[in-house]
Design an enzyme around this catalytic site. Structure first.
Site, PDB file in Angstrom:
ATOM      1  N   GLU A 461       0.831  -1.226   0.000  1.00 63.50           N
ATOM      2  CA  GLU A 461       0.000   0.000   0.000  1.00 63.50           C
ATOM      3  C   GLU A 461       0.856   1.263   0.000  1.00 63.50           C
ATOM      4  O   GLU A 461       0.621   2.202   0.754  1.00 63.50           O
ATOM      5  CB  GLU A 461      -0.993  -0.016   1.170  1.00 63.50           C
ATOM      6  CG  GLU A 461      -2.038  -1.100   0.978  1.00 63.50           C
ATOM      7  CD  GLU A 461      -3.293  -0.950   1.830  1.00 63.50           C
ATOM      8  OE1 GLU A 461      -3.440   0.090   2.499  1.00 63.50           O
ATOM      9  OE2 GLU A 461      -4.104  -1.885   1.812  1.00 63.50           O
TER      10      GLU A 461
HETATM   11  C1  FAD Z   1       2.918  -9.579   0.706  1.00 67.67           C
HETATM   12  C2  FAD Z   1       2.517  -8.654  -0.370  1.00 67.67           C
HETATM   13  C3  FAD Z   1       1.174  -8.481  -0.660  1.00 67.67           C
HETATM   14  C4  FAD Z   1       0.799  -7.653  -1.716  1.00 67.67           C
HETATM   15  N1  FAD Z   1      -0.526  -7.586  -2.079  1.00 67.67           N
HETATM   16  C5  FAD Z   1      -0.842  -6.938  -3.234  1.00 67.67           C
HETATM   17  C6  FAD Z   1      -2.172  -7.007  -3.752  1.00 67.67           C
HETATM   18  O1  FAD Z   1      -3.062  -7.614  -3.162  1.00 67.67           O
HETATM   19  N2  FAD Z   1      -2.430  -6.386  -4.922  1.00 67.67           N
HETATM   20  C7  FAD Z   1      -1.475  -5.697  -5.610  1.00 67.67           C
HETATM   21  O2  FAD Z   1      -1.768  -5.178  -6.670  1.00 67.67           O
HETATM   22  N3  FAD Z   1      -0.212  -5.603  -5.135  1.00 67.67           N
HETATM   23  C8  FAD Z   1       0.131  -6.212  -3.980  1.00 67.67           C
HETATM   24  N4  FAD Z   1       1.417  -6.144  -3.501  1.00 67.67           N
HETATM   25  C9  FAD Z   1       2.406  -5.354  -4.218  1.00 67.67           C
HETATM   26  C10 FAD Z   1       2.901  -4.135  -3.448  1.00 67.67           C
HETATM   27  O3  FAD Z   1       1.962  -3.119  -3.509  1.00 67.67           O
HETATM   28  C11 FAD Z   1       4.256  -3.762  -4.067  1.00 67.67           C
HETATM   29  O4  FAD Z   1       5.169  -4.717  -3.574  1.00 67.67           O
HETATM   30  C12 FAD Z   1       4.687  -2.384  -3.733  1.00 67.67           C
HETATM   31  O5  FAD Z   1       3.934  -1.486  -4.474  1.00 67.67           O
HETATM   32  C13 FAD Z   1       6.164  -2.148  -4.033  1.00 67.67           C
HETATM   33  O6  FAD Z   1       6.527  -2.613  -5.286  1.00 67.67           O
HETATM   34  P1  FAD Z   1       7.832  -3.528  -5.452  1.00 67.67           P
HETATM   35  O7  FAD Z   1       7.783  -4.585  -4.432  1.00 67.67           O
HETATM   36  O8  FAD Z   1       7.914  -3.921  -6.860  1.00 67.67           O
HETATM   37  O9  FAD Z   1       9.041  -2.574  -5.048  1.00 67.67           O
HETATM   38  P2  FAD Z   1       9.757  -1.487  -5.981  1.00 67.67           P
HETATM   39  O10 FAD Z   1       8.738  -0.679  -6.681  1.00 67.67           O
HETATM   40  O11 FAD Z   1      10.794  -2.166  -6.778  1.00 67.67           O
HETATM   41  O12 FAD Z   1      10.423  -0.557  -4.881  1.00 67.67           O
HETATM   42  C14 FAD Z   1      11.621  -0.958  -4.199  1.00 67.67           C
HETATM   43  C15 FAD Z   1      12.036   0.185  -3.266  1.00 67.67           C
HETATM   44  O13 FAD Z   1      12.267   1.372  -4.001  1.00 67.67           O
HETATM   45  C16 FAD Z   1      11.566   2.464  -3.410  1.00 67.67           C
HETATM   46  N5  FAD Z   1      11.178   3.399  -4.452  1.00 67.67           N
HETATM   47  C17 FAD Z   1      10.605   3.157  -5.644  1.00 67.67           C
HETATM   48  N6  FAD Z   1      10.416   4.313  -6.316  1.00 67.67           N
HETATM   49  C18 FAD Z   1      10.842   5.296  -5.504  1.00 67.67           C
HETATM   50  C19 FAD Z   1      10.895   6.724  -5.602  1.00 67.67           C
HETATM   51  N7  FAD Z   1      10.469   7.379  -6.661  1.00 67.67           N
HETATM   52  N8  FAD Z   1      11.407   7.412  -4.567  1.00 67.67           N
HETATM   53  C20 FAD Z   1      11.864   6.772  -3.464  1.00 67.67           C
HETATM   54  N9  FAD Z   1      11.834   5.460  -3.334  1.00 67.67           N
HETATM   55  C21 FAD Z   1      11.327   4.719  -4.330  1.00 67.67           C
HETATM   56  C22 FAD Z   1      10.375   1.810  -2.724  1.00 67.67           C
HETATM   57  O14 FAD Z   1       9.927   2.640  -1.661  1.00 67.67           O
HETATM   58  C23 FAD Z   1      10.986   0.516  -2.226  1.00 67.67           C
HETATM   59  O15 FAD Z   1      11.607   0.768  -1.004  1.00 67.67           O
HETATM   60  C24 FAD Z   1       1.798  -6.943  -2.432  1.00 67.67           C
HETATM   61  C25 FAD Z   1       3.137  -7.092  -2.105  1.00 67.67           C
HETATM   62  C26 FAD Z   1       3.509  -7.938  -1.098  1.00 67.67           C
HETATM   63  C27 FAD Z   1       4.974  -8.103  -0.808  1.00 67.67           C
END
Ligand code: FAD
Length: 822
Positions: A461
């Site tokens: 989220e």
């Molecule tokens: C257990 C779990 C349940 C989930 N459930 C759902 C679900 O039901 N439905 C759904 O659609 N998604 C779901 N998600 C997805 C979740 O919303 C994403 O994991 C989240 O949006 C982060 O994306 P990512 O993991 O690809 O990290 P990335 O986008 O790769 O980010 C990695 C890091 O980079 C940082 N970062 C990225 N861009 C920036 C920026 N511009 N400035 C500063 N920092 C930045 C982030 O804060 C993070 O620390 C779930 C994820 C998990 C792990």
């Protein structure tokens, strides 16, 4: 004319030269506003529709006041403390208590690799998945506060159960349907979701688009095709999603994708934008993948894919008119949902950590003292108590705002970010205090599961780094500032004269706002804010904080304006500056929530140490953030000037003192009303459960301590021979004290009972050498199955046969989850 008079005339002339073009509208428009508008248009990056949707989503409420430089305190106290209806209270006392007793982190993870079948059934039958769905559709029709209370309580017991319940009730098909669904969609799906006949999930995240979710490559192309024997207009959708909570067991897939209309079947535009649709999981072409394993928590989570899957237009949430409006819909729902789900689950985990660790710190002794009495441990306990008080205050205040009809996009982001960050700190502190007891996993570990779950809350989220760096201030400055959004809108206006008119009005207001905050920040800083307004009738012990918050609010407003004026569009890339400005706003929200809670709870003197600790800690953090912004202004002269204005007499805020920390910590290590209020709403359980056992051991320890002291005094005075032979211990010493008439038999028995309970608390689990196999072996004791009478969904959900019961969570035609003991 004397020299002095000449000087005065010169000064007045100088002021007139500078102010006349600002206060005379025609002059201002041509000399100031017009050139500035041209410059703004050049430097302001053009906003995409998704950026605009994100910025405009939700409502501004108390955050606007905090940003104003002069918060109107009556508005804070006009937010009523939320209460539970009799139905909601009964549900918490009965259904939630029962569900808590049916699930534990250890068993879900290591025995079932899922929620137990009985728990799944109970969740579906009792309406846990439809808490936010109105009663008219068969849901429970709970308030945001009641929803939050349920998730908080479940999280004090079992993270997987809490996640399973919170997801369908926050950002997902239910919420989207309620807000945007067509009547037909609502009538069809809401009763099914309410009764648990349908299990929903919502799929946004794609392997290439996580944080940058608006860039999802998943797409749907408008076309005609055969559907249920008719040729209809629809979308051929292709997607690849991962991390989707509940996907492996979902029967209803909420899906976000970008819609295209290359053949102009719907209108002139080809790229229609992000669109949300509901697709039955059994629909041909929908693939539900295998399961992910999110850090050893076994709530259902996994990928889903589809290629060229045709869906009719009326599967789009809200039907054809809502095609392309998906991002706006998601942002609006996130504005409310994000303020409830993770804030509640993380407050629950923190309650568990605080209550259990407080008890453990009293029961566990080292160097002949309860470890909670050592200053080092006390320091960590104090942080835990202060953090939890603030977290719970923010959780309840945010839920109260949602119940008042707000969609607090900025405040819900702050609540998500700061409650999860504080939860992480609380659980880390608890782990340090618990030592090896927190590390060795097993049914008696009360902390390890929460510790492992923390990164999930931090990431979902809106990952916290992103939320802190981009969202809180990025969105907050634009939404909460009284003039910035109007200025931005004017720069995007195509009609030149209207643009100048709007921009000029906003700019003039902005200038007055900045001058006022400059004067306020300087005056409040120079007078230590002692003359600032205090709301009538607040607790005298808290009066000073209102004055200090007003000062911080003025400093924030001024510093934010200076940052925006000097860095302009570059501020978006200067994430460290933007994050620190957001921190000031966030800490002001923490302080507001704490003061609001203290008043709403009835100003218990016993709770005051928690409130003082939380406010002082937050103000100190706000000060550090402000300093961080000012010290890093690119222009050193400007930095020096701003430091003089904002901190003219040095740094006013200090960390909470040691004596205050002691007052907080001692309330955590003994039973009492302050500890009860702080951890209110927890599941405690019987003495066979880790927390129930700790509670009983704590009570026994409190009874035993004065008896032990009497024995020790007697030993020191030589009243009995307390020398122990090798192999003898506390039991023998007590026996001798009893034999010498120091304590009666009842007290000897109380000490024995305490030793037994303490030994059980301190014990850690061990397993066969083949750890893997033994971990999967069910723990002792047959589980009592959930009551099956009086289901809310009679007729909708047939009772399973005994064969089905083992695989109760398998949707028709869907792969089975990992079997028990696999
Ligand atoms: C257990 C779990 C349940 C989930 N459930 C759902 C679900 O039901 N439905 C759904 O659609 N998604 C779901 N998600 C997805 C979740 O919303 C994403 O994991 C989240 O949006 C982060 O994306 P990512 O993991 O690809 O990290 P990335 O986008 O790769 O980010 C990695 C890091 O980079 C940082 N970062 C990225 N861009 C920036 C920026 N511009 N400035 C500063 N920092 C930045 C982030 O804060 C993070 O620390 C779930 C994820 C998990 C792990």
């Amino acid at each position: 004319m004397s020299l002095v008079a000449l000087w005065i005339v010169a000064l007045v002339a100088l002021i007139a030269v500078f102010t006349l073009p600002l206060v005379v509208p025609p002059l201002r428009r041509s000399l100031v506003s017009r050139p500035l508008l041209v410059r703004f248009r050049q430097v302001m990056p053009r906003m995409s529709q998704t950026e605009r949707d994100a910025l405009e989503a939700g409502t501004v409420s108390w955050d606007g006041e905090l940003f104003s430089g002069a918060p109107s305190w009556p508005k804070l106290f006009a937010i009523a403390a939320p209460t539970l209806s009799p139905d909601e209270q009964r549900f918490l006392d009965d259904e939630v208590e029962t569900l808590c007793a049916m699930v534990s982190d250890w068993e879900t993870t290591n025995v079932h690799r899922d929620l137990p079948p009985d728990a799944w059934r109970y969740i579906r039958e009792r309406g846990f998945l439809g808490m936010i769905i109105p009663k008219a559709y068969g849901g429970l029709g709970f308030s945001a506060y009641a929803h939050s209370q349920v998730v908080t309580k479940l999280s004090t017991r079992c993270a997987s159960a809490a996640v399973t319940v919170l997801v369908p009730n926050s950002l997902g098909p239910g919420e989207l349907l309620l807000q945007y669904g067509t009547d037909a969609q609502k009538r069809h799906y809401l009763p099914r979701l309410a009764c648990g006949v349908d299990i929903p999930c919502f799929a946004l995240t794609n392997p290439s688009a996580g944080s940058d979710a608006a860039s999802i490559p998943d797409y749907g192309v408008v076309c005609e095709a055969e559907h249920e024997g008719r040729r209809v207009l629809g979308l051929r959708v292709t997607w690849d999603k991962r991390y989707i909570t509940l996907a492996p067991v979902a029967t209803l897939l909420g899906l976000a994708f970008r819609a295209y209309d290359p053949d102009h079947l719907l209108g002139d535009h080809e790229d229609l934008g992000i669109t949300c649709a509901l697709i039955p999981a059994a629909h041909p072409g929908v693939e539900i993948g295998r399961r992910h394993m999110p850090l050893n928590a076994v709530f259902q989570n996994g990928p889903t894919r589809g290629r060229d899957v045709f869906i009719p237009l009326d599967w789009v949430i809200g039907g054809a008119p809502m095609i392309g409006k998906g991002w706006r819909m998601l942002m609006e729902c996130l504005a409310a949902g994000r303020g409830i789900s993770l804030p509640s689950s993380n407050t629950g985990m923190a309650k568990l950590a605080v209550r259990a660790t407080g008890a453990y710190a009293r029961v566990r002794t080292q160097f002949k003292l309860p470890i909670g009495r050592f200053e080092g441990v006390e320091e960590a306990l104090a942080r835990m108590g202060g953090n939890l008080y603030a977290m719970d205050a923010m959780r309840v205040l945010t839920a109260a705002l949602v119940d008042e009809g707000e969609k607090p996009s900025v405040l819900s982001g702050i609540a998500k970010l700061h409650i999860t960050e504080r939860a992480r700190q609380v659980v880390n502190d608890a782990m340090d205090i618990a030592g090896g007891k927190g590390i060795c996993m097993g049914p008696s570990n009360f902390l390890g599961a929460a510790y492992m779950q923390m990164p999930v809350s931090i990431t979902v989220e809106g990952a916290n780094i992103l939320t802190r760096s981009l969202i809180v201030f990025g969105q907050g400055a634009v939404r909460c500032h009284p003039y910035v959004l109007r200025e931005m809108a004017a720069t995007q206006e195509r009609h030149r004269e209207k643009a100048l008119h709007d921009f000029d009005g906003a700019l003039y207001g902005h200038l007055r706002f900045a001058v006022r905050n400059f004067a306020r920040a300087l005056a409040l800083g120079a007078t230590g804010s002692h003359f600032a307004n205090v709301p009538a009738g607040v607790a005298p012990a808290m009066r000073r904080y209102y004055q200090q918050m007003t000062r911080l609010s003025s400093s924030l407003a001024l510093t934010a304006d200076v940052a925006m004026a000097t860095l302009g569009g570059a501020l978006k890339r200067k994430e460290k500056i933007s994050a620190r400005l957001g921190d000031v706003l966030s800490q002001l929200y923490v302080c507001s929530a704490v003061l609001w809670r203290f008043e709403r709870d009835g100003r218990h003197g016993d709770d005051a140490p928690f409130a003082h600790f939380a406010v002082r800690d937050a103000m100190f953090k706000a000060q550090a953030a402000l300093e961080g912004v000012i010290d890093n202004f690119p222009n050193p002269l400007l930095a020096a000037l701003m430091r003089r204005i904002v901190f003219p007499l040095g740094r006013p805020y200090v960390v909470p003192g040691d004596a205050l920390g002691h007052d907080v910590a001692k309330r955590l290590i003994e039973p009492g009303p302050a500890r009860e209020r702080l951890t209110h709403g927890m599941f405690i359980g019987s003495a066979d459960e880790p927390v129930g056992l700790l509670e009983r051991a704590l009570e026994a320890t409190i009874v035993a301590e004065p008896i032990e002291r009497r024995i020790e005094d007697a030993r020191r005075s030589g009243a009995f021979d307390a020398r122990l032979a090798p192999g003898e211990g506390a039991a023998e010493r007590v026996e001798r004290a009893h034999a010498a008439g120091i304590i009666p038999a009842e007290e000897r028995d109380l000490l024995a009972a305490q030793r037994t309970l303490a030994a059980r608390v301190i014990r850690v689990d061990d397993f066969d050498r083949d750890l893997g196999a033994s971990l999967l072996r069910p723990v002792d004791g047959a589980r009592e199955s959930a009551p099956r009478d009086a289901t809310r969904c009679e007729g909708a959900l047939p009772p399973p046969s005994s064969d089905e019961a083992a695989n109760d969570d398998v949707a028709p035609g869907r792969p089975a989850p990992l079997p028990v003991n696999s």
